[in-house]
Scaffold this motif. Structure first.
Motif, PDB file in Angstrom:
ATOM      1  N   LYS A   1       0.818  -1.211   0.000  1.00 32.39           N
ATOM      2  CA  LYS A   1       0.000   0.000   0.000  1.00 32.39           C
ATOM      3  C   LYS A   1       0.854   1.265   0.000  1.00 32.39           C
ATOM      4  O   LYS A   1       0.560   2.234  -0.708  1.00 32.39           O
ATOM      5  N   TYR A   2       1.919   1.260   0.797  1.00 36.10           N
ATOM      6  CA  TYR A   2       2.693   2.485   0.976  1.00 36.10           C
ATOM      7  C   TYR A   2       3.953   2.533   0.113  1.00 36.10           C
ATOM      8  O   TYR A   2       4.733   3.475   0.221  1.00 36.10           O
ATOM      9  N   ALA A   3       4.142   1.517  -0.749  1.00 34.22           N
ATOM     10  CA  ALA A   3       5.286   1.525  -1.663  1.00 34.22           C
ATOM     11  C   ALA A   3       5.074   2.574  -2.747  1.00 34.22           C
ATOM     12  O   ALA A   3       3.987   2.700  -3.322  1.00 34.22           O
ATOM     13  N   GLN A   4       6.120   3.331  -3.047  1.00 32.10           N
ATOM     14  CA  GLN A   4       6.037   4.425  -4.017  1.00 32.10           C
ATOM     15  C   GLN A   4       6.704   4.038  -5.330  1.00 32.10           C
ATOM     16  O   GLN A   4       7.633   3.235  -5.363  1.00 32.10           O
ATOM     17  N   GLY A   5       6.241   4.654  -6.390  1.00 33.73           N
ATOM     18  CA  GLY A   5       6.801   4.378  -7.707  1.00 33.73           C
ATOM     19  C   GLY A   5       7.842   5.382  -8.125  1.00 33.73           C
ATOM     20  O   GLY A   5       8.164   5.501  -9.302  1.00 33.73           O
ATOM     21  N   PHE A   6       8.361   6.145  -7.148  1.00 40.56           N
ATOM     22  CA  PHE A   6       9.381   7.141  -7.464  1.00 40.56           C
ATOM     23  C   PHE A   6      10.311   7.261  -6.274  1.00 40.56           C
ATOM     24  O   PHE A   6      10.018   6.778  -5.183  1.00 40.56           O
ATOM     25  N   ASP A   7      11.443   7.915  -6.480  1.00 42.83           N
ATOM     26  CA  ASP A   7      12.455   8.022  -5.440  1.00 42.83           C
ATOM     27  C   ASP A   7      12.097   9.111  -4.443  1.00 42.83           C
ATOM     28  O   ASP A   7      11.493  10.122  -4.784  1.00 42.83           O
TER      29      ASP A   7
ATOM     30  N   ILE B   1       7.056   4.207   1.631  1.00 44.27           N
ATOM     31  CA  ILE B   1       8.212   3.371   1.325  1.00 44.27           C
ATOM     32  C   ILE B   1       8.780   3.866   0.001  1.00 44.27           C
ATOM     33  O   ILE B   1       8.184   3.644  -1.059  1.00 44.27           O
ATOM     34  N   PRO B   2       9.902   4.583   0.030  1.00 45.85           N
ATOM     35  CA  PRO B   2      10.452   5.149  -1.210  1.00 45.85           C
ATOM     36  C   PRO B   2      10.804   4.070  -2.226  1.00 45.85           C
ATOM     37  O   PRO B   2      11.071   2.913  -1.874  1.00 45.85           O
ATOM     38  N   LYS B   3      10.796   4.446  -3.480  1.00 40.86           N
ATOM     39  CA  LYS B   3      11.124   3.526  -4.563  1.00 40.86           C
ATOM     40  C   LYS B   3      12.491   2.894  -4.330  1.00 40.86           C
ATOM     41  O   LYS B   3      13.461   3.572  -3.998  1.00 40.86           O
ATOM     42  N   GLY B   4      12.547   1.583  -4.491  1.00 39.04           N
ATOM     43  CA  GLY B   4      13.799   0.865  -4.338  1.00 39.04           C
ATOM     44  C   GLY B   4      14.168   0.555  -2.903  1.00 39.04           C
ATOM     45  O   GLY B   4      15.215  -0.043  -2.648  1.00 39.04           O
TER      46      GLY B   4
ATOM     47  N   GLU C   1      -8.800  -4.917  -3.092  1.00 36.96           N
ATOM     48  CA  GLU C   1      -8.981  -3.513  -3.420  1.00 36.96           C
ATOM     49  C   GLU C   1      -7.850  -2.636  -2.882  1.00 36.96           C
ATOM     50  O   GLU C   1      -7.888  -1.425  -3.028  1.00 36.96           O
ATOM     51  N   THR C   2      -6.844  -3.244  -2.208  1.00 40.32           N
ATOM     52  CA  THR C   2      -5.785  -2.452  -1.613  1.00 40.32           C
ATOM     53  C   THR C   2      -5.054  -1.636  -2.669  1.00 40.32           C
ATOM     54  O   THR C   2      -4.566  -2.169  -3.659  1.00 40.32           O
ATOM     55  N   GLU C   3      -4.973  -0.325  -2.455  1.00 43.89           N
ATOM     56  CA  GLU C   3      -4.266   0.548  -3.376  1.00 43.89           C
ATOM     57  C   GLU C   3      -2.776   0.532  -3.079  1.00 43.89           C
ATOM     58  O   GLU C   3      -2.326   0.064  -2.036  1.00 43.89           O
ATOM     59  N   THR C   4      -1.996   1.062  -3.995  1.00 45.28           N
ATOM     60  CA  THR C   4      -0.565   1.223  -3.782  1.00 45.28           C
ATOM     61  C   THR C   4      -0.207   2.689  -3.968  1.00 45.28           C
ATOM     62  O   THR C   4      -1.011   3.487  -4.442  1.00 45.28           O
ATOM     63  N   GLY C   5       1.021   3.021  -3.592  1.00 46.35           N
ATOM     64  CA  GLY C   5       1.482   4.393  -3.763  1.00 46.35           C
ATOM     65  C   GLY C   5       0.826   5.378  -2.824  1.00 46.35           C
ATOM     66  O   GLY C   5       0.785   6.578  -3.108  1.00 46.35           O
ATOM     67  N   CYS C   6       0.312   4.897  -1.696  1.00 54.27           N
ATOM     68  CA  CYS C   6      -0.387   5.775  -0.754  1.00 54.27           C
ATOM     69  C   CYS C   6       0.585   6.365   0.267  1.00 54.27           C
ATOM     70  O   CYS C   6       1.720   5.918   0.415  1.00 54.27           O
ATOM     71  N   GLU C   7       0.102   7.345   0.972  1.00 56.88           N
ATOM     72  CA  GLU C   7       0.893   8.027   1.985  1.00 56.88           C
ATOM     73  C   GLU C   7       0.219   7.859   3.345  1.00 56.88           C
ATOM     74  O   GLU C   7      -0.985   8.072   3.482  1.00 56.88           O
TER      75      GLU C   7
END
Length: 436
Positions: free
Chosen positions: A234-240, A303-306, A281-287
């Motif tokens: 959920k909290y993983a990001q697609g950017f640094d 969770i920052p990218k990588g 239904e869990t979203e990703t890229g959330c804060e």
């Protein structure tokens, strides 16, 4: 704050039951030495023994009368880390060890985890309190186990305000056992193995918390890991980098996402949809947002990218294990010198324990979000359900709540206490902030 306070001890056990009470703690006005408060108000300070596991030099048991309308009143001094112990029909055994605080003895207290403890087969429990220069604070606790002896607390302040914690009814332990057995049939985890039977008897003695499952010979290894993975997705990001300082349009979009997910969560509750549907239904890229409820305010996290760590306000948190979540004091939940991290830990640990971490992004969240999806701590859920007002410390950070939110922890506190009542036994248990 007074230098002392009267405690009224009421025997609400079944007729004919002998109730023994012991009051222990650290005497603030006496170099924080270990102290027992006797029934006549005298203080007994166990002396430092020459060898370990020595008996007390005095009998400190307070035996309650059988009439609930005639409480036993005991005057306590200022005490830190206090406990009011109670047992049915058998006195408790406390022992002295060397090297206690203030030059006195260290105290070996009754334990439900040590099979060789002389109190292991005794039906006993305790509530906790501190009376210090600032306030009286007391609570009923189920962090380690559920006793077969229900207890309730009532506190009246000098201004007349009353706080009451109901505890369980007489059949509270039986209801907890029933709930655990039903849950074990549903999910296959050994919840029913937490039930401790009296030796050579079909009588339930107590129920252990899953934190101490090892003492019952069972394991919950791997139980919470699916929830941890959901949260990390959920909290993983697609950017640094942290996006807390992103541009306004990005923040606006994420605010909208938070509102949509909150509405989605409420929809699941309203429609009674299953956890498996919810998980899909869990979203990703959330804060995530943690309200520290301190001058540090609200801290954002992701969770920052990588990366594989949850970064909240610049503090890094690794994935917790089931043992970390149940105990709340290991792995990423280990406290240390950072005030910021120490403010985050209780709120983050509570969100995992209550299983709302992956569905709600703003923490602490309200009680209606607790224990709503799998996996969750069903011991905590059932304990709260079996307290007639829903209150009681079921895990270490069960006092975490939103500002102005409903208390879950089963505590009473006041800076100007006038009357403190401990009702033991569960008969006549009631709900409401009124005097007995």
């Amino acid at each position: 704050m007074p230098n002392s306070l009267n405690i009224s001890l009421i025997n609400n056990a079944s007729p004919g039951t002998i109730v023994y009470v012991y009051i222990t703690g650290l005497a603030i006005q006496h170099s924080t030495r270990r102290v027992f408060v006797k029934g006549n108000g005298e203080l007994y300070f166990p002396s430092n023994p020459s060898k370990i596991l020595q008996p007390l030099e005095e009998d400190c048991a307070i035996v309650l009368g059988n009439d609930p309308k005639a409480p036993t009143v005991v005057t306590i001094p200022q005490i830190a880390g206090g406990r009011i112990w109670y047992s049915y029909d058998s006195p408790l055994i406390f022992l002295r060890n060397q090297g206690g605080p203030g030059g006195g003895a260290a105290l070996v207290e009754p334990s439900v985890l040590n099979p060789t403890d002389p109190n292991n087969q005794v039906n006993f429990g305790f509530c906790e309190f501190t009376l210090d220069p600032a306030q009286l604070f007391a609570n009923i606790s189920y962090v380690d186990f559920v006793s077969g002896i229900p207890a309730g607390l009532t506190l009246k302040a000098k201004g007349g305000k009353v706080q009451h914690v109901s505890g369980m009814a007489v059949d509270g332990l039986d209801r907890v056992c029933q709930g655990l057995r039903e849950q074990a049939k549903k999910d296959g985890w050994p919840w029913e193995k937490l039930i401790v039977m009296k030796k050579e008897s079909d009588k339930v003695l107590r129920v252990l918390s899953p934190t101490h499952a090892g003492a019952a010979g069972v394991k919950f290894d791997g139980f919470f890991e699916p929830l941890v993975e959901r949260a990390w997705r959920k909290y993983a990001q697609g950017f640094d980098g942290s996006h807390a300082n992103g541009d306004k349009e990005e923040n606006k979009e994420k605010d909208g996402k938070r509102h949509r997910l909150s509405a989605l969560f409420q929809g699941f509750k309203d429609k009674g949809q299953s956890q498996s549907q919810q998980s899909n239904e869990t979203e990703t890229g959330c804060e995530m947002h943690i309200d520290t409820q301190t001058p540090m305010g609200i801290l954002s996290g992701c969770i920052p990218k990588g990366k594989d760590e949850l970064i909240i306000g610049g503090e890094a948190f690794s994935k917790p294990t089931t043992a970390d979540i149940l105990g709340c004091n290991s792995g990423p939940f280990t406290t240390g010198p950072s005030p910021k991290r120490n403010a985050i830990i209780p709120r983050l640990a509570a969100a995992f324990q209550r299983s709302c971490i992956a569905d709600i992004m703003n923490h602490p969240s309200p009680p209606e979000t607790f224990y709503c999806c799998e996996p969750t701590n069903h011991y905590c859920r059932i304990v709260h359900e079996c307290n007639i007002d829903g209150k009681g410390y079921a895990f270490a950070y069960d006092d975490v709540q939103p500002d102005g939110g409903a208390d879950q922890s089963g505590k009473v506190n006041s800076g100007d206490p006038e009357e403190f009542i401990v009702s033991i036994g569960g008969r006549g248990a009631y709900v409401g902030d009124i005097m007995p």
